[in-house]
Design a protein around this motif. Structure first.
Motif, mmCIF file in Angstrom:
data_model
loop_
_atom_site.group_PDB
_atom_site.id
_atom_site.type_symbol
_atom_site.label_atom_id
_atom_site.label_comp_id
_atom_site.label_asym_id
_atom_site.label_seq_id
_atom_site.Cartn_x
_atom_site.Cartn_y
_atom_site.Cartn_z
ATOM 1 N N GLY A 272 0.779 -1.140 0.233
ATOM 2 C CA GLY A 272 -0.078 0.082 -0.007
ATOM 3 C C GLY A 272 0.824 1.336 -0.034
ATOM 4 N N ALA A 273 2.189 1.173 -0.077
ATOM 5 C CA ALA A 273 2.847 2.450 -0.058
ATOM 6 C C ALA A 273 3.040 2.985 -1.543
ATOM 7 C CB ALA A 273 4.340 1.935 0.214
ATOM 8 N N LEU A 274 2.940 4.472 -1.364
ATOM 9 C CA LEU A 274 3.268 5.166 -2.616
ATOM 10 C C LEU A 274 4.669 5.799 -2.908
ATOM 11 C CD1 LEU A 274 2.299 6.788 -5.073
ATOM 12 C CD2 LEU A 274 1.110 8.559 -3.394
ATOM 13 N N ILE A 275 5.307 5.642 -3.703
ATOM 14 C CA ILE A 275 6.712 6.370 -3.761
ATOM 15 C C ILE A 275 6.755 7.135 -4.891
ATOM 16 C CG2 ILE A 275 9.296 5.557 -4.148
ATOM 17 C CD1 ILE A 275 7.749 4.167 -1.598
ATOM 18 N N GLY A 276 6.879 8.390 -4.487
ATOM 19 C CA GLY A 276 6.952 9.586 -5.432
ATOM 20 C C GLY A 276 7.927 9.583 -6.641
ATOM 21 N N ALA A 277 7.783 10.359 -7.689
ATOM 22 C CA ALA A 277 8.756 10.474 -8.577
ATOM 23 C C ALA A 277 10.219 10.781 -8.209
ATOM 24 C CB ALA A 277 8.202 11.724 -9.658
ATOM 25 N N SER A 278 11.041 10.131 -8.853
ATOM 26 C CA SER A 278 12.434 10.310 -8.588
ATOM 27 C C SER A 278 13.108 10.086 -7.062
ATOM 28 C CB SER A 278 13.213 11.609 -9.079
ATOM 29 O OG SER A 278 12.811 11.676 -10.573
ATOM 30 N N ALA A 279 12.214 9.384 -6.279
ATOM 31 C CA ALA A 279 12.670 8.987 -4.752
ATOM 32 C C ALA A 279 13.707 8.284 -4.926
ATOM 33 C CB ALA A 279 11.495 8.646 -4.162
ATOM 34 N N THR A 280 14.594 8.350 -4.144
ATOM 35 C CA THR A 280 15.800 7.360 -4.033
ATOM 36 C C THR A 280 15.670 6.715 -2.643
ATOM 37 O OG1 THR A 280 16.944 8.673 -5.473
ATOM 38 C CG2 THR A 280 18.354 7.092 -4.095
ATOM 39 N N ILE A 281 15.616 5.429 -2.496
ATOM 40 C CA ILE A 281 15.568 4.665 -1.265
ATOM 41 C C ILE A 281 16.752 3.516 -1.284
ATOM 42 C CG2 ILE A 281 14.287 3.350 0.273
ATOM 43 C CD1 ILE A 281 11.681 4.359 -1.190
ATOM 44 N N LEU A 282 17.618 3.603 -0.276
ATOM 45 C CA LEU A 282 18.930 2.952 -0.420
ATOM 46 C C LEU A 282 19.150 2.076 1.022
ATOM 47 C CD1 LEU A 282 21.516 5.874 -1.793
ATOM 48 C CD2 LEU A 282 20.322 4.223 -3.072
ATOM 49 N N GLY A 283 19.648 1.023 0.542
ATOM 50 C CA GLY A 283 20.152 0.173 1.713
ATOM 51 C C GLY A 283 18.789 -0.773 2.105
ATOM 52 N N GLY A 296 11.501 13.145 -5.366
ATOM 53 C CA GLY A 296 12.696 13.685 -5.208
ATOM 54 C C GLY A 296 13.420 13.345 -3.968
ATOM 55 N N SER A 297 12.781 12.675 -2.835
ATOM 56 C CA SER A 297 13.393 12.298 -1.371
ATOM 57 C C SER A 297 14.465 11.604 -1.416
ATOM 58 C CB SER A 297 12.186 11.728 -0.430
ATOM 59 O OG SER A 297 11.242 12.913 -0.558
ATOM 60 N N LEU A 298 15.372 11.401 -0.593
ATOM 61 C CA LEU A 298 16.503 10.510 -0.423
ATOM 62 C C LEU A 298 15.904 9.764 0.853
ATOM 63 C CD1 LEU A 298 19.268 9.283 -1.101
ATOM 64 C CD2 LEU A 298 20.228 11.120 0.164
ATOM 65 N N VAL A 299 15.920 8.536 1.016
ATOM 66 C CA VAL A 299 15.598 7.775 2.195
ATOM 67 C C VAL A 299 16.658 6.868 2.586
ATOM 68 C CG1 VAL A 299 13.776 6.522 3.256
ATOM 69 C CG2 VAL A 299 13.057 8.058 1.382
ATOM 70 N N MET A 300 17.157 7.132 3.686
ATOM 71 C CA MET A 300 18.242 6.009 4.036
ATOM 72 C C MET A 300 18.081 5.429 5.449
ATOM 73 S SD MET A 300 21.916 7.812 2.571
ATOM 74 C CE MET A 300 22.727 6.336 2.551
ATOM 75 N N LYS A 301 16.509 5.615 6.125
ATOM 76 C CA LYS A 301 16.373 5.212 7.253
ATOM 77 C C LYS A 301 15.025 4.494 7.014
ATOM 78 C CE LYS A 301 19.113 8.112 10.316
ATOM 79 N NZ LYS A 301 19.188 9.211 11.159
ATOM 80 N N ASP A 302 14.647 3.750 8.025
ATOM 81 C CA ASP A 302 13.414 3.066 7.932
ATOM 82 C C ASP A 302 12.497 4.004 8.263
ATOM 83 O OD1 ASP A 302 14.415 0.683 7.991
ATOM 84 O OD2 ASP A 302 14.016 -0.043 10.090
ATOM 85 N N VAL A 303 11.169 3.813 7.392
ATOM 86 C CA VAL A 303 9.928 4.721 7.376
ATOM 87 C C VAL A 303 8.956 4.187 8.197
ATOM 88 C CG1 VAL A 303 8.282 6.142 5.913
ATOM 89 C CG2 VAL A 303 10.705 5.785 5.465
ATOM 90 N N PRO A 304 8.417 4.850 9.099
ATOM 91 C CA PRO A 304 7.192 4.268 9.739
ATOM 92 C C PRO A 304 5.918 4.142 8.954
ATOM 93 C CG PRO A 304 8.009 6.129 11.079
ATOM 94 C CD PRO A 304 8.628 6.111 9.523
ATOM 95 N N ALA A 314 15.295 12.181 4.084
ATOM 96 C CA ALA A 314 13.938 12.272 4.097
ATOM 97 C C ALA A 314 13.664 12.188 5.792
ATOM 98 C CB ALA A 314 13.046 11.032 3.599
ATOM 99 N N LYS A 315 12.597 13.150 5.978
ATOM 100 C CA LYS A 315 12.113 13.049 7.447
ATOM 101 C C LYS A 315 10.573 13.049 7.476
ATOM 102 C CE LYS A 315 15.973 16.107 8.923
ATOM 103 N NZ LYS A 315 16.409 17.453 9.362
ATOM 104 N N VAL A 316 10.103 12.597 8.685
ATOM 105 C CA VAL A 316 8.615 12.139 8.890
ATOM 106 C C VAL A 316 8.129 13.884 8.962
ATOM 107 C CG1 VAL A 316 6.860 11.366 10.207
ATOM 108 C CG2 VAL A 316 8.851 9.976 9.514
ATOM 109 N N ILE A 317 7.088 14.119 8.011
ATOM 110 C CA ILE A 317 6.280 15.409 8.123
ATOM 111 C C ILE A 317 4.858 15.277 8.678
ATOM 112 C CG2 ILE A 317 7.887 16.589 6.353
ATOM 113 C CD1 ILE A 317 5.405 16.248 4.376
#
Length: 355
Positions: A272-283, A296-304, A314-317
């Motif tokens: 059910g997740a939605l990953i926006g355009a050009s988002a980069t998720i690493l590791g 356009g986000s850069l995610v390198m930590k777990d997302v709740p 990326a940070k939780v907003i």
């Protein structure tokens, strides 16, 4: 082992295999030549698509087991609703655009099931002078016709395109033209070949998809059902990545590693997740169920789960509601949401709790 399309009793088996929500669309177009087959009093009108094939769409209700059993007993009459819709749409399009009639006949109307039509479309799009369409057709048919999980996934993915992509005109257009759908179905075949030990052939298909569609999905990546690769250009999915059911990914998304390490090194995307355009998720990190990653986000930590993250890093907003954002395809928060965030930050600063 004889080849066969999705058999009648498979519908009930698939309904038990997949925990899904109900399709909200009904096939309402009539066949002018055969009104008794598609008219308002026909079996097709009586048994709507959501009754026959539980698919991923907007909503949270579970299919009624009693209804599924009842409809499974009538499948011999109703047939394959997704395939029926594709054929009817192709026939109507051929009448509207005679110049495409040969193309539509060869791609869809000459085939007896969705699996063969899909194999034909994919083989003709991926062929090259040394990898002939006839060879690819044999490969795709051999895998898809003997794998009921793939048969189910092709339909759920097709429904995802129809439900979530506002530019998708019909099931027929998705089957024929959407490279995100083509890339994903080719990956499903490549993944099956990879698991059979035919890794060289699987990698060859990956290479052709990358060349033709600009989408790079490693054959070992595990991808669930009801997936939408919207636009799809530039999508990269690494070897140990795992994508849950009902996920939507926009163009330019990267699910990559962080270096030369081996082993489990790629992201795990919850259903059910939605990953926006050009988002980069690493590791080797987890994106929780129902989470939304901003463009356009850069995610390198777990997302709740059910959280909304954006930025570099990326940070939780905030948090989204219980409905999966992949189904609503709402990429932005409301004005009221950001207003509340601004008020909260201002109050936190005045209290000295925010640097």
């Amino acid at each position: 082992m004889a080849c066969s399309c999705l058999s009648d009793d498979t519908w009930f088996a698939l309904s038990q295999m997949r925990s899904t929500t109900s399709l909200t669309t009904t096939l309402q177009v009539e066949d002018q030549d055969n009104p008794e087959n598609f008219g308002p009093n026909s079996a097709m009108a009586e048994y709507r698509l959501e009754k026959v094939f539980p698919v991923y769409a907007v909503g949270v209700s579970e299919p009624d087991p009693n209804l599924i059993v009842s409809v499974a007993n009538t499948v011999s009459t109703v047939g394959d609703p997704i395939w029926d819709a594709v054929k009817l749409e192709a026939k109507l399009e051929a009448e509207k655009e005679p110049i495409l009639s040969s193309f539509l006949y060869a791609s869809i109307l000459t085939h007896d099931c969705l699996e063969r039509a899909l194999s034909f479309v994919l083989s003709n799009r991926l062929q090259n002078p040394t990898l002939l369409a006839t060879q690819l057709m044999d490969i795709f048919c051999d895998v898809i016709m003997h794998d009921r999980c793939i048969q189910c996934s092709t339909r759920l993915d097709l429904q995802a395109c129809k439900d979530r992509d506002p530019s998708c005109l019909s099931y027929c257009s998705a089957l024929l033209y959407l490279k995100g759908y083509h890339s994903l179905q080719t990956h499903r075949v490549a993944h099956a070949l990879w698991n059979q030990g035919r890794k060289v052939l699987a990698l060859a298909l990956q290479s052709r998809v990358s060349e033709v569609f600009g989408v790079d999905i490693h054959p070992a990546a595990k991808i669930g059902d009801g997936i939408l690769l919207d636009h799809a250009t530039g999508v990269v999915i690494g070897e140990t990545a795992v994508i849950g059911n009902r996920v939507s990914l926009m163009q330019g998304v990267t699910l990559g590693g962080t270096g030369k390490e081996i082993g489990d090194r790629h992201p795990k995307i919850g259903q059910g997740a939605l990953i926006g355009a050009s988002a980069t998720i690493l590791g080797n990190i987890k994106i929780g169920e129902g989470a939304m990653v901003g463009a356009g986000s850069l995610v390198m930590k777990d997302v709740p789960p059910h959280s909304m993250v954006t930025g570099i890093p990326a940070k939780v907003i905030g948090y989204v509601d219980n409905q999966d954002p992949s189904l609503t395809m709402k990429h932005d928060a409301s004005k009221e949401f950001f207003k509340q965030v601004a008020i909260s930050c201002k109050e936190a600063r005045s209290n000295g709790t925010v640097a």
